[in-house]
Structure formats: C-alpha cells, structure tokens
Design a protein around this motif. Structure first.
Motif, short mmCIF file in Angstrom:
data_model
loop_
_atom_site.label_atom_id
_atom_site.label_comp_id
_atom_site.label_asym_id
_atom_site.label_seq_id
_atom_site.Cartn_x
_atom_site.Cartn_y
_atom_site.Cartn_z
N ASP A 102 0.96 -1.31 0.09
CA ASP A 102 -0.01 0.15 -0.02
C ASP A 102 0.81 1.21 -0.06
OD1 ASP A 102 -2.59 -1.21 0.00
OD2 ASP A 102 -2.51 -1.65 2.07
N THR A 103 2.14 1.18 -0.03
CA THR A 103 3.08 2.19 0.07
C THR A 103 3.05 3.01 -1.43
OG1 THR A 103 4.47 1.21 1.82
CG2 THR A 103 5.26 3.14 0.42
N ARG A 104 2.87 4.36 -1.55
CA ARG A 104 2.82 4.88 -2.53
C ARG A 104 4.06 5.97 -2.58
NH1 ARG A 104 0.70 1.35 -3.45
NH2 ARG A 104 -1.46 0.87 -4.40
N ALA A 105 4.78 6.31 -1.94
CA ALA A 105 5.79 7.22 -1.94
C ALA A 105 6.60 7.14 -0.75
CB ALA A 105 5.37 8.94 -2.18
N ILE A 106 7.77 7.57 -0.92
CA ILE A 106 8.90 7.78 0.08
C ILE A 106 9.34 9.51 0.12
CG2 ILE A 106 11.40 7.19 0.79
CD1 ILE A 106 11.12 4.73 -0.72
N PHE A 107 9.45 9.87 1.25
CA PHE A 107 9.59 11.16 1.57
C PHE A 107 10.59 11.62 2.61
CE2 PHE A 107 8.67 15.48 3.65
CZ PHE A 107 8.06 16.12 2.42
N CYS A 108 11.46 12.49 2.19
CA CYS A 108 12.44 13.13 3.17
C CYS A 108 12.82 14.42 2.99
CB CYS A 108 13.73 12.23 3.14
SG CYS A 108 14.49 12.31 1.44
N GLU A 109 13.79 15.24 3.54
CA GLU A 109 14.15 16.45 3.25
C GLU A 109 15.73 16.27 2.81
OE1 GLU A 109 13.24 18.89 6.73
OE2 GLU A 109 11.27 18.44 6.99
N SER A 110 16.00 17.22 1.95
CA SER A 110 17.61 17.06 1.61
C SER A 110 18.41 17.33 2.74
CB SER A 110 17.77 17.88 0.28
OG SER A 110 17.13 19.31 0.75
N ILE A 111 18.16 18.63 3.31
CA ILE A 111 18.88 19.09 4.53
C ILE A 111 17.61 19.19 5.28
CG2 ILE A 111 20.21 20.94 5.71
CD1 ILE A 111 21.53 21.52 3.19
N ALA A 112 17.62 18.57 6.61
CA ALA A 112 16.63 18.53 7.35
C ALA A 112 16.25 19.59 8.42
CB ALA A 112 16.59 17.18 8.28
N ASN A 113 15.37 20.10 8.64
CA ASN A 113 15.05 21.24 9.62
C ASN A 113 14.38 20.67 10.84
OD1 ASN A 113 13.89 23.30 11.14
ND2 ASN A 113 12.39 23.79 9.52
N PRO A 114 15.03 20.67 11.88
CA PRO A 114 16.00 21.89 12.63
C PRO A 114 17.59 21.51 12.32
CG PRO A 114 15.32 20.73 14.26
CD PRO A 114 14.69 19.96 13.18
N GLY A 115 18.01 20.31 12.34
CA GLY A 115 19.21 19.97 12.54
C GLY A 115 20.28 20.20 11.60
N GLY A 116 19.87 20.40 10.32
CA GLY A 116 20.82 20.25 9.36
C GLY A 116 21.51 19.13 8.75
N TYR A 117 20.80 18.03 9.36
CA TYR A 117 20.98 16.40 9.09
C TYR A 117 20.89 16.54 7.31
CZ TYR A 117 19.87 11.86 7.59
OH TYR A 117 19.82 10.46 7.15
N ILE A 118 22.00 15.95 6.73
CA ILE A 118 21.76 15.77 5.22
C ILE A 118 21.67 14.25 4.90
CG2 ILE A 118 23.16 15.75 3.09
CD1 ILE A 118 24.79 18.12 4.30
N THR A 119 20.45 14.12 4.34
CA THR A 119 20.11 12.67 4.02
C THR A 119 21.03 12.13 2.69
OG1 THR A 119 17.69 13.39 4.31
CG2 THR A 119 18.00 11.54 3.10
N ASP A 120 21.36 10.89 2.64
CA ASP A 120 21.96 10.33 1.61
C ASP A 120 20.88 9.94 0.68
OD1 ASP A 120 23.29 8.80 0.19
OD2 ASP A 120 24.19 7.37 1.65
N ILE B 88 9.79 11.62 -3.03
CA ILE B 88 9.73 13.13 -2.77
C ILE B 88 10.70 13.58 -1.88
CG2 ILE B 88 7.94 14.83 -2.16
CD1 ILE B 88 5.82 12.55 -2.74
N VAL B 89 11.21 14.73 -2.14
CA VAL B 89 12.43 15.48 -1.56
C VAL B 89 12.16 16.91 -1.42
CG1 VAL B 89 14.79 15.80 -1.34
CG2 VAL B 89 14.16 13.83 -2.34
N ASP B 90 12.10 17.25 -0.16
CA ASP B 90 11.83 18.62 0.15
C ASP B 90 13.05 19.31 0.33
OD1 ASP B 90 11.64 21.18 1.63
OD2 ASP B 90 10.06 20.37 3.18
#
Length: 429
Positions: free
Chosen positions: A148-166, A182-184
């Motif tokens: 039933d999964t239809r998308a994967i979502f993350c942030e490139s540089i995450a708010n608030p910590g500035g974590y960078i997604t691989d 989907i990338v914010d």
C-alpha cells in the motif's frame, strides 16, 4: 542565444522570463487578473480540453505564477513545475495524485515539526497513513514499504538540525521498490542540492524561505523530474487510468513527462484551490535573482558561526554538517557540494531554561518561526515548532529541550557571533 546549457547564475535571473510582449517590460509583470479573455469559442474549448497551453482562470494558471514555476523547474533540472500557496500545500499537492484511502507513505523521522504533524495527524483524515523511519537505517526503510506504500519522503537538509540525507541511497531504495521519492529541498535550495540528480521523482519547496529570501510572502512549489513511469505498476490510477473529468483522458499516456504537472494544475489546483497569488510570485521571482549570492554568504557565515560555537565551552554540541566533527560531513561533498546550508542547531549547557534565556537575550537575531531569511533567525524548537511532538519524537527530529535552532543570515559574521556571545553570557550568568 545558442542551445548551450546556461549556468545557475544566468538561469536564476532569466529562466521563465521574457520581455512582456505587450509593453516590453523587462521584469515579469504582476498579472493581477482573475480571468483571461479567450480568442474565440474554439480557443476556450481547446484550453479546457488540455489541447492547448494557456490561461483560463488564476486558480489554475497565471502568467506571473507560471514564470516562477518555470524558473524553479529550470533550477531543479525538472520537466515541469507547479506553484501553490505554501510549503504545506506543496506537500499535499505532491501526494494528491498518488494517494487514496488506505494507502501510506514512508517518511524520514528527521522532518520539520509541522510536516511531522501534518503527516501523522492530518493525513489520517484523508485515510492516508505514514510510517516514520530513521533514513540512516536502509533496512528499516525497506521493511517499512508494503503493497500500500505509494511514496517515500524526506528532506535534503533536514529542519531543524541540518542533517543531510543520503539521497543516493534512498533513491536506490525507491527505485528498487518502484516508488516515487519526494524530497523537500527547502533548506538546501537548488543552488546547494539537486535531488533529481540523486534519484528524486518530485521536489517540493516552501518558497517562503530561501527562494524568496526576505520574509515577505508564503508560497510552495512542486517540481516533477518527468522520469517516473506512472503506468508501470498500476499503483497510480489518477495518472495512468482514464480521468472521468476529462472524458477519459489518460494523463500519463497523453502527456508523458508532463503528466504529473498537468494533473496538478487541471485536477489539483482546480479542486483543492491551493493557489499562489501573483504578487507573492513576483516577490519570489525577484528573490531568486540573487539566490546564489545569498546562499554563498549563508554558507560562509554558517561555517564561521558553527566553528565558533563548537569551540565555546558553554555549548554541548553543534549539529552543522559543514563541521568536520559532524557524522554527516562526508555527505556534504556528495549531496550538497556547494556547502551544508545556513541552518543548524546547537545544545546549550543548562538545558531548557538557559535556551529560553538565550532566546530572550539576543539582539541582532530575530526570534521568529521562519528560516531562510537574509536576517539571522533563532528559535527554541522544543517549545515552538516541535512543541506538538512527544519527547521521543522531538529527540528523533533533533529538537530536544536543550537545543536552539539558528538560521544564519547574511550579516557580518563577526556581528552574528558577537550577538550570540553576549546572549550566552546573559543566559548562563
């Protein structure tokens, strides 16, 4: 001009903009008009049948707003884009053609608090579900995906910590599962990161932040890579199956790489009405003209401030990925080669109370619930933007009780440091 690929600095000024045909105006005019006159009855019919591109009604398309969408699309390297009323609206617009009751998405635990709340609580009213996973654990991401999964979502540089997604690793997971990623990209902007190059299907922005850059208007944007096969799995009937509202038109079959973009306009904006106003689009167009210059300064200042904080014995930790001590420092060159952005957090000794005192003592920093402004901004996420989360959720998002988030502006770096210094002195007196 020749067909040579133009550089970022050129595109941020010229993409989506031509001298106005009627007046010769060099800047994109603000087309403050609700509706647009048809040439004749046949012209109107072609527009409503999606047989011709043009303007009907500003809830759907507007020349100023479209110029902005085209500019951001060029900067992201996508096939098409749609602007809307806010970053939150962009998230719903991105998922709207993909989801239906009973479906779910898999999202990173490292998200802006408002996004987390939207995904965890609001989406349930639509019958959508969200599973939150640590995106550093690729096995856990894979395990969270089901039929039933239809998308994967993350942030490139995450708010608030500035974590960078691989993004490369997550992009591989999405591709193997046959799902859109989907990338914010709000915190990074297309100047620092191009998610599409790392496997993203859709890129969303809160244009309110760095793209506008001056804290004047809210807005959002979705950019489609144009590379995803919406018909391959049968999981995305809104794009692959006949659409009753358009006499059985199959968007993906008929429009190919532009299917998602046209669906978002013809169905998404038509039915949800999350429209960006033309004056707001105009402000953002002007802001983007200096995006690269501002982002260079944001990064330069953030590095200086983060290094100073890391060396200060009043500070426990600093999360900035641009520091060599960061566990995510190796991702900067790969994901954000021009720098780790201007957003990060630091933990203050003495915990919650000293964070509040620090917030009340700053003078140059503005205490606001925003980021990406030319001005330096500060907030205590645990008591504001992430207040609605549990202690465990805040910790997972990098917004613990002793953590302050800063969005480093483009002022003189020494002045930014001096303000933090005096505020810390007062807070820990």
């Amino acid at each position: 001009m020749s067909d040579r690929k133009q550089g970022f600095d050129t595109l941020q000024i010229h993409a989506g903009a031509n001298p106005d045909a009627a007046t010769g105006a060099r800047q994109v005019p603000i087309y403050q008009s609700t509706a647009f006159v048809f040439k004749d009855a046949d012209h109107a019919a072609r527009l409503f049948n999606l047989q011709e591109v043009g303007f009907i009604y500003s809830r759907l398309t507007n020349p100023t707003v479209m110029a902005l969408a085209e500019r951001i699309t060029h900067l992201e390297g996508g096939a098409g884009g749609v602007c809307c009323s806010s970053g939150h609206a962009a998230q719903i617009m991105a998922l709207y053609p993909l989801m239906m009751p009973g479906r779910n998405i898999v999202a990173s635990t490292r998200l802006y608090g408002g996004t987390y709340a939207q995904f965890q609580h609001v989406f349930k009213r639509f019958g959508w579900e969200c599973t939150f996973v640590d995106f550093d654990d690729l096995d856990a991401v894979k395990a969270a995906i089901n039929d039933d999964t239809r998308a994967i979502f993350c942030e490139s540089i995450a708010n608030p910590g500035g974590y960078i997604t691989d993004l490369d690793a997550i992009g591989d997971v999405a591709r193997e599962a046959g799902l859109p990623l989907i990338v914010d990209n709000t915190s990074a902007t297309p100047y620092l990161c191009n998610p599409i190059k790392h496997g993203a299907t859709l890129v969303v922005h809160s244009t309110t932040k760095y793209l506008t850059g001056n804290g004047t208007v809210t807005g959002g944007c979705i950019v489609d890579s144009g590379t995803f096969d919406w018909s391959a799995s049968g999981k995305f009937p809104s794009l692959s199956d006949p659409e009753p509202a358009y006499h059985g038109l199959k968007f993906h079959e008929a429009l190919g790489p532009m299917a998602f973009t046209f669906h978002s306009i013809a169905i998404g904006l038509r039915d949800l009405g999350m429209t960006m106003n033309p004056q707001g689009a105009h402000y953002t167009l002007m802001g983007i003209e200096t995006l690269s210059l501002r982002m260079q300064k944001h990064v330069e200042n953030a590095v200086k401030v983060a290094k100073w904080l890391e060396a200060d014995d009043r500070i426990e930790t600093v999360t900035y990925a641009g520091l060599e001590s960061s566990p995510y420092h190796d991702r900067v060159a790969k994901i954000c080669p021009r720098g780790a952005g201007g957003l990060f957090t630091f933990a203050v000794k003495g915990g919650y109370e000293n964070c509040v005192k620090l917030i009340d003592a700053v003078e140059l920093f503005s205490h606001v619930a925003n980021l990406g402004d030319a001005r330096s901004l500060i907030i205590h996420s645990a008591s504001t933007t992430h207040r609605q989360l549990t202690d465990e959720q805040r910790a997972a998002a990098g917004a613990g009780d002793n953590v302050v988030r800063v969005s480093i502006g483009i002022e003189d770096a020494d002045d930014i440091i001096a303000d933090l210094d005096q505020a810390l002195t007062k807070a820990l007196a």
